[in-house]
Design an enzyme around this catalytic site. Structure first.
Site, PDB file in Angstrom:
ATOM      1  CG  ASP A   1       2.753  -0.814  -8.276  1.00 36.19           C
ATOM      2  OD1 ASP A   1       2.487   0.303  -7.802  1.00 36.19           O
ATOM      3  OD2 ASP A   1       1.915  -1.496  -8.886  1.00 36.19           O
TER       4      ASP A   1
ATOM      5  CG  ASP B   1      -2.425   0.361  -5.843  1.00 39.70           C
ATOM      6  OD1 ASP B   1      -1.735  -0.058  -6.798  1.00 39.70           O
ATOM      7  OD2 ASP B   1      -2.050   1.253  -5.066  1.00 39.70           O
TER       8      ASP B   1
ATOM      9  CD  GLU C   1       5.306   0.811  -3.763  1.00 45.19           C
ATOM     10  OE1 GLU C   1       4.676   0.329  -2.804  1.00 45.19           O
ATOM     11  OE2 GLU C   1       4.813   1.624  -4.578  1.00 45.19           O
TER      12      GLU C   1
ATOM     13  CE  LYS D   1       1.134  -1.087  -4.161  1.00 44.48           C
ATOM     14  NZ  LYS D   1       1.557   0.085  -4.946  1.00 44.48           N
TER      15      LYS D   1
ATOM     16  CG  ASP E   1       3.036   4.299  -8.551  1.00 42.28           C
ATOM     17  OD1 ASP E   1       3.979   3.655  -8.067  1.00 42.28           O
ATOM     18  OD2 ASP E   1       1.920   4.373  -7.997  1.00 42.28           O
TER      19      ASP E   1
ATOM     20  CG  HIS F   1       4.284   7.423   0.548  1.00 38.16           C
ATOM     21  ND1 HIS F   1       3.628   8.633   0.427  1.00 38.16           N
ATOM     22  CD2 HIS F   1       3.395   6.490   0.118  1.00 38.16           C
ATOM     23  CE1 HIS F   1       2.427   8.434  -0.056  1.00 38.16           C
ATOM     24  NE2 HIS F   1       2.242   7.139  -0.240  1.00 38.16           N
TER      25      HIS F   1
ATOM     26  CB  SER G   1      -1.509   7.359 -10.111  1.00 37.41           C
ATOM     27  OG  SER G   1      -2.064   6.641  -9.034  1.00 37.41           O
ATOM     28  N   GLY G   2      -0.111   4.250 -10.102  1.00 40.45           N
ATOM     29  CA  GLY G   2      -0.487   2.850 -10.045  1.00 40.45           C
ATOM     30  C   GLY G   2      -1.874   2.650  -9.473  1.00 40.45           C
ATOM     31  CG  LEU G   3      -5.027   4.471  -6.038  1.00 41.77           C
ATOM     32  CD1 LEU G   3      -5.706   3.183  -5.595  1.00 41.77           C
ATOM     33  CD2 LEU G   3      -4.968   5.478  -4.890  1.00 41.77           C
TER      34      LEU G   3
ATOM     35  NE  ARG H   1       5.734   4.795  -2.700  1.00 40.38           N
ATOM     36  CZ  ARG H   1       4.490   4.840  -3.177  1.00 40.38           C
ATOM     37  NH1 ARG H   1       4.296   5.184  -4.436  1.00 40.38           N
ATOM     38  NH2 ARG H   1       3.459   4.535  -2.411  1.00 40.38           N
TER      39      ARG H   1
ATOM     40  CG  ASN I   1      -2.865   2.344  -1.802  1.00 45.68           C
ATOM     41  OD1 ASN I   1      -3.003   3.025  -0.793  1.00 45.68           O
ATOM     42  ND2 ASN I   1      -2.702   2.875  -3.001  1.00 45.68           N
ATOM     43  CB  SER I   2       1.230   3.476   0.997  1.00 37.80           C
ATOM     44  OG  SER I   2       2.245   3.091   0.105  1.00 37.80           O
TER      45      SER I   2
END
Length: 303
Positions: A90, A61, A117, A123, A88, A193, A49-51, A162, A125-126
């Site tokens: 990114d 992130d 993504e 980026k 992940d 997502h 996980s990137g986060l 993604r 975080n979503s």
């Protein structure tokens, strides 16, 4: 040409998880220790996980950790385990050329695949700031996916595209349009997502998308949806995306606060892992055996 070493079998294992008819699961890890725990728990694959990696490094992130720093973490995770890792990645840390180099370096380190993504670099975080984030140009991002696929040596290395169209509020039609572009560019799977508390958006996507490519989902926000629903809808893979990092965070907060307040260890020792367990997970027994085999056995010194 096939990349040497362990990449081939792990990449093939990840591809099998994505392609098989039954639902697969990837569990988050963010360092070598958490990766070992994922494997020991019985999971067949790891989501790097990137986060979580960013959080473990103490940064945001938002690509504050460089791609080489993330790569180093992924290498430790790969060395610590035998199951496949999907990184992940990114946005791919730049343009199409950055992604090509990333793929080559991941293969060298035994990482089985990368998820990229369609947001802009750097980026965000979503789930930060309501998801109001600009998306990359879809055609340019499709080129990035094509470049990633062209860079791989192992034919089984997996590139997951993604789309953040639902996160960005651009709707189902745009999510489908983008996913189709990425499919045509060579993506092996689509990750769609959503930040909603229900799974309606991703289920609507899957109903329209059908079986053109495997669909991966991340139910961080719609965690109340029964997993059986995802299996019935024909999703490929569910990613449990950040829960080891979040559980470790809570446990460390409690332990640190308790020791600070009480200034002794009596009330925490029973709640933490014993050192013997730490040494066992680290492989101390193997090192002791190797020392017996490879180090010269010194005679007892004369008196």
């Amino acid at each position: 040409m096939t990349a040497p070493g362990r990449t081939t079998s792990r990449a093939a294992a990840l591809r099998h998880l994505l392609d098989r008819p039954e639902l697969s699961f990837l569990m988050e890890a963010h360092n070598g220790l958490s990766a070992k725990l994922v494997e020991r728990a019985g999971f067949e694959g790891i989501w790097a996980s990137g986060l979580s990696i960013a959080a473990a490094l103490g940064v945001r992130d938002s690509n504050e950790a460089s791609w080489t720093q993330v790569l180093e973490v992924a290498e430790f995770m790969s060395d610590a385990t035998r199951i496949p890792i999907l990184l992940d990645g990114d946005t791919g840390y730049g343009n199409f050329n950055s992604v090509r180099r990333l793929v080559r370096k991941l293969e060298q380190r035994g990482v089985a695949g990368v998820c990229v993504e369609d947001k802009l670099f750097p980026k965000m975080n979503s789930f930060v700031r309501g998801g109001a984030q600009p998306l990359a140009d879809a055609e340019e991002f499709a080129g990035k996916i094509g470049a990633a696929k062209s860079a791989q040596h192992d034919p089984d290395f997996v590139v997951v595209a993604r789309t953040e169209a639902l996160i960005a509020g651009q709707g189902l039609a745009e999510a489908l349009r983008r996913a189709e572009l990425y499919r045509c560019a060579g993506a092996d799977a689509i990750l769609v997502h959503s930040a909603r508390s229900d799974a309606d958006e991703v289920r609507a996507f899957k109903a329209e998308w059908g079986d053109r490519l495997p669909v991966v989902i991340v139910p961080t926000k719609y965690y109340r949806t029964p997993t059986e629903v995802f299996a019935e809808d024909g999703f490929s893979t569910v990613v449990w995306a950040n829960h080891l990092m979040r559980s470790a965070l809570r446990a460390m907060q409690i332990t640190a606060s308790t020791i600070f307040a009480e200034q002794h260890l009596r009330n925490v020792e029973g709640a933490v892992a014993p050192l013997a367990e730490v040494f066992e997970i680290q492989g101390e027994d193997e090192l002791a055996e190797a020392e017996q085999r490879w180090l010269p056995q010194r005679n007892t010194p004369r008196r």
